[in-house]
Structures are given as structure tokens and as C-alpha cells.
Design an enzyme around this catalytic site. Structure first.
Site, PDB file in Angstrom:
ATOM      1  N   GLN A  72       0.821  -1.211   0.000  1.00 21.17           N
ATOM      2  CA  GLN A  72       0.000   0.000   0.000  1.00 21.17           C
ATOM      3  C   GLN A  72       0.856   1.263   0.000  1.00 21.17           C
ATOM      4  O   GLN A  72       0.424   2.316   0.475  1.00 21.17           O
ATOM      5  CB  GLN A  72      -0.971  -0.015   1.185  1.00 21.17           C
ATOM      6  CG  GLN A  72      -2.119  -0.996   1.001  1.00 21.17           C
ATOM      7  CD  GLN A  72      -2.915  -0.718  -0.275  1.00 21.17           C
ATOM      8  OE1 GLN A  72      -3.226   0.416  -0.602  1.00 21.17           O
ATOM      9  NE2 GLN A  72      -3.243  -1.782  -1.010  1.00 21.17           N
ATOM     10  N   SER A  73       2.069   1.174  -0.529  1.00 20.77           N
ATOM     11  CA  SER A  73       2.975   2.326  -0.538  1.00 20.77           C
ATOM     12  C   SER A  73       2.438   3.477  -1.388  1.00 20.77           C
ATOM     13  O   SER A  73       2.189   3.320  -2.583  1.00 20.77           O
ATOM     14  CB  SER A  73       4.336   1.888  -1.079  1.00 20.77           C
ATOM     15  OG  SER A  73       5.131   3.021  -1.372  1.00 20.77           O
ATOM     16  N   ASN A  74       2.300   4.622  -0.752  1.00 24.25           N
ATOM     17  CA  ASN A  74       1.924   5.844  -1.475  1.00 24.25           C
ATOM     18  C   ASN A  74       3.089   6.333  -2.326  1.00 24.25           C
ATOM     19  O   ASN A  74       2.899   6.890  -3.396  1.00 24.25           O
ATOM     20  CB  ASN A  74       1.531   6.938  -0.479  1.00 24.25           C
ATOM     21  CG  ASN A  74       0.380   6.509   0.397  1.00 24.25           C
ATOM     22  OD1 ASN A  74      -0.701   6.228  -0.093  1.00 24.25           O
ATOM     23  ND2 ASN A  74       0.614   6.420   1.707  1.00 24.25           N
TER      24      ASN A  74
END
Ligand SMILES: *Cc1c(COP(=O)(O)O)cnc(C)c1O
Length: 325
Positions: A72-74
């Protein structure tokens, strides 16, 4: 150095008063800096770093970017978007195993055209050099962006963010006493700390730690100090920094990275009910909870002006549906 960037976002981001929330906390006046609106594929603070990092990659004639993070890395999602704009290939090293269905940031990174590699327990870029060698053997030139985009080039995005904020404060005839924000890979914290010196910003930084784990064998405090020392030399900042100068509030990271508790859920509800502004469950909700806790316990002097720096992360909301509905 300051202008050596590749434009990716909409700046300045708005600086607004949280007037209803200020009424609920009458000892303080609350403001928000809206970096969830930087404009790059759902926005966020990594857009500022990527303007400098992508420019460096283009200057070095690289054609491929490699970076890493959680699923879920932005940072990875915004990197994928930046690569699409700049015409670069994008490889992402994401922790964990390949899920059956992609959602949130992982889905967006995939739609944005990134090639995704799942790296089990290595979610902080440990496999970057191996992949680089492999791709360069195929005749390409790679540029490896570290975890979170947090080297000096990335931090430059937040040195210039201080310039942007300072101009808004002058225009709005406003003084900010304290700035709260989520700190995780430390690039934003290093950049703001340097920017404070370069642009004489008279506000105290209160970084809230999100991830209690170390970063390639360093504590976050040590990682931030290293980047500040590199940056101070390059920017001719004469101040000497010590580990004791690197403030980091560790009170709210105990549950671990990406774990949503009633604290985060309450913070989301408090901001959204009063102001209609969404927080993400991993970073900004934890930092906002920390800020409200500071205000409730009067851990900072009353009759002061407080800024919450919203750093984005909103696509992760959809991954956390089970916690949030
Ligand atoms: C990356 C990120 C942060 C933390 O910034 P660092 O420079 O990594 O410390 C905070 N909030 C969000 C939403 C992020 O994606």
C-alpha cells in the site's frame, strides 16, 4: 539546486484554517496544509520528493526507475505516476506475497503501468541492487530511488515546501507555532528541518513516528540526522545538528506499521465530521490522533497556532474497509 526539478504537481497546496475544530479546541487555533492535493495520481507528500528525484534520473540519462515499499505504498504509487509522465519505465519491489485481487495503492500502481515484483519480508528496498544488475544486463540504465524517496534529493522537495509555506504565511499574515506531521522514512522531516534554517521559519516541528521498526539498521532519528548532515553541507547551512536535536514523538507507533486502532478511527471521524477532510488510516490518522492527544493533554502551550501537514495516503482507505466501515 532549488530549481533543478521536474514539475509533477499542483503547487502551492492550500493552507486553510480548521475553523470548526478550532472552536472545539478553543485553547488553540488549528490550520491544515493540504498536500493530499498535490495532484499526482491522488496526491501526497511524495510528489514533492519525486520532482527532484525524477529530474536527477533524467539528468543521468536513466530510462528505468526502481523503488520499493509496502503493497500500500503511497510513494510507489506516486513514483509509478511520475514515471508515466516522464516516460520512464517503473519497477516496484513490494513486500509480501502477490494477492489475488489488487486494491488501493497496489491497484493504482498496476494501472499506472509499473512492473511489480513481490519481495516477501523485504519491503524496504533490500532487493534493489540485484534487480538493477539484472535490468542493466538487458541494456537499460536504472536509477534506484531509496525507500520512501528519502535521500537528500527527495528531502529537497521539503526544503522548498518550507519556502512555499513561508510565502503563504506572509500573505495570510499568520504565524504558526507548531507543525505536526507523520514521519516514517524521514525525508520530509529532514527536508523541513533544513528548510527551517534556509528560510528562517519560526515554527517548531513535531514529527509523529508511524513505523517503530528500524530503517536498514538505523533508527529513524539516526537516518534523519544523516540526511540533515548531507543536506547542511550542500545547502551551506552552518548550524551543527546532534542526535538530541532530532525530535520524534514515539508515543503513537506502538501497535506497529499499518495497524489501525480505535485511535486512528477516532481521528478520522473527528476531522471528517467537523471539516469534511479525509485522513488515511496508516499515516495521517495516526499523526492527527497524536496531535489531538497533545492538545487534549495540553502538552504544548495554549493560545498558539498549530498546523497539521496533511501528507496524503488516501487510496489506502479502500484497503482498510474492514476496519473503517
Ligand atoms: C511517506 C508518507 C509519510 C511520511 O513521509 P516520510 O518522508 O517517509 O517520513 C507521511 N504520510 C504519508 C501519507 C506518506 O505516504
Amino acid at each position: 539546486m532549488i530549481d533543478n526539478k521536474f514539475s509533477l504537481g499542483f503547487f502551492p497546496t492550500p493552507l486553510q484554517e480548521l475553523s470548526k475544530l478550532s472552536k472545539k479546541y478553543p485553547d488553540y487555533k488549528l490550520f491544515i496544509k493540504r498536500d493530499e492535493n498535490t495532484g499526482l495520481a491522488f496526491g501526497g507528500n511524495k510528489t514533492r520528493k519525486l520532482e527532484y528525484l525524477i529530474k536527477q534520473a533524467l539528468d543521468e540519462n536513466c530510462d528505468t526507475i526502481i523503488t520499493a515499499g509496502a503493497q500500500q505504498s503511497n510513494h510507489c504509487r506516486q513514483t509509478a505516476a511520475a514515471c508515466a509522465i516522464a516516460g520512464l519505465r517503473c519497477h516496484l519491489l513490494l513486500g509480501g506475497e502477490k494477492p489475488d485481487v489488487y486494491d488501493g495503492n497496489l491497484l493504482l500502481s498496476s494501472i499506472l503501468g509499473a512492473e511489480i515484483h513481490f519481495t516477501a519480508e523485504n519491503r524496504k528496498g533490500e532487493d534493489g541492487e540485484i534487480l538493477k544488475t539484472k535490468i542493466e544486463n538487458e541494456g537499460r540504465k536504472c536509477f534506484v530511488i531509496p525507500y520512501g524517496g528519502s535521500n537528500f534529493a527527495g528531502a529537497m522537495g521539503f526544503v522548498t515546501a518550507v519556502k512555499e509555506l513561508k510565502e503563504q504565511l506572509i500573505e495570510q499574515k499568520l504565524k504558526i507555532d507548531y507543525i505536526f506531521f507523520a514521519s516514517s522514512s524521514g525525508g520530509m522531516q529532514a527536508g523541513l528541518t533544513l528548510g527551517k534554517e534556509v528560510y528562517q521559519l519560526d515554527s517548531e516541528l513535531i514529527p509523529i513516528s508511524i513505523d517503530k521498526e528500524e530503517l536498514n539498521g538505523l533508527s529513524l532519528e539516526e537516518a534523519v540526522l544523516n540526511r540533515i548532515e548531507v543536506g547542511a553541507l550542500k545547502l551551506n547551512v552552518n548550524k551543527k545538528f546532534n542526535l538530541s536535536d532530532i525530535k520524534l514523538i514515539r508515543d503513537y507507533d506502538k501497535e506497529g506499521y499499518g495497524v489501525v486502532t480505535t485511535n486512528e478511527i477516532n481521528a478520522i471521524s473527528e476531522l471528517v465530521k467537523n471539516e469534511g477532510v479525509l485522513l488515511d488510516p496508516v499515516y495521517t490518522a495516526r499523526a492527527f490522533y497524536g496531535m489531538l492527544d497533545f492538545l487534549n493533554k495540553k502538552r504544548i502551550p495554549t493560545n498558539t497556532n498549530i498546523l497539521f501537514w496533511h501528507t496524503g495516503g488516501l487510496p489506502a482507505i479502500f484497503k482498510y474497509a474492514n476496519d473503517l466501515q
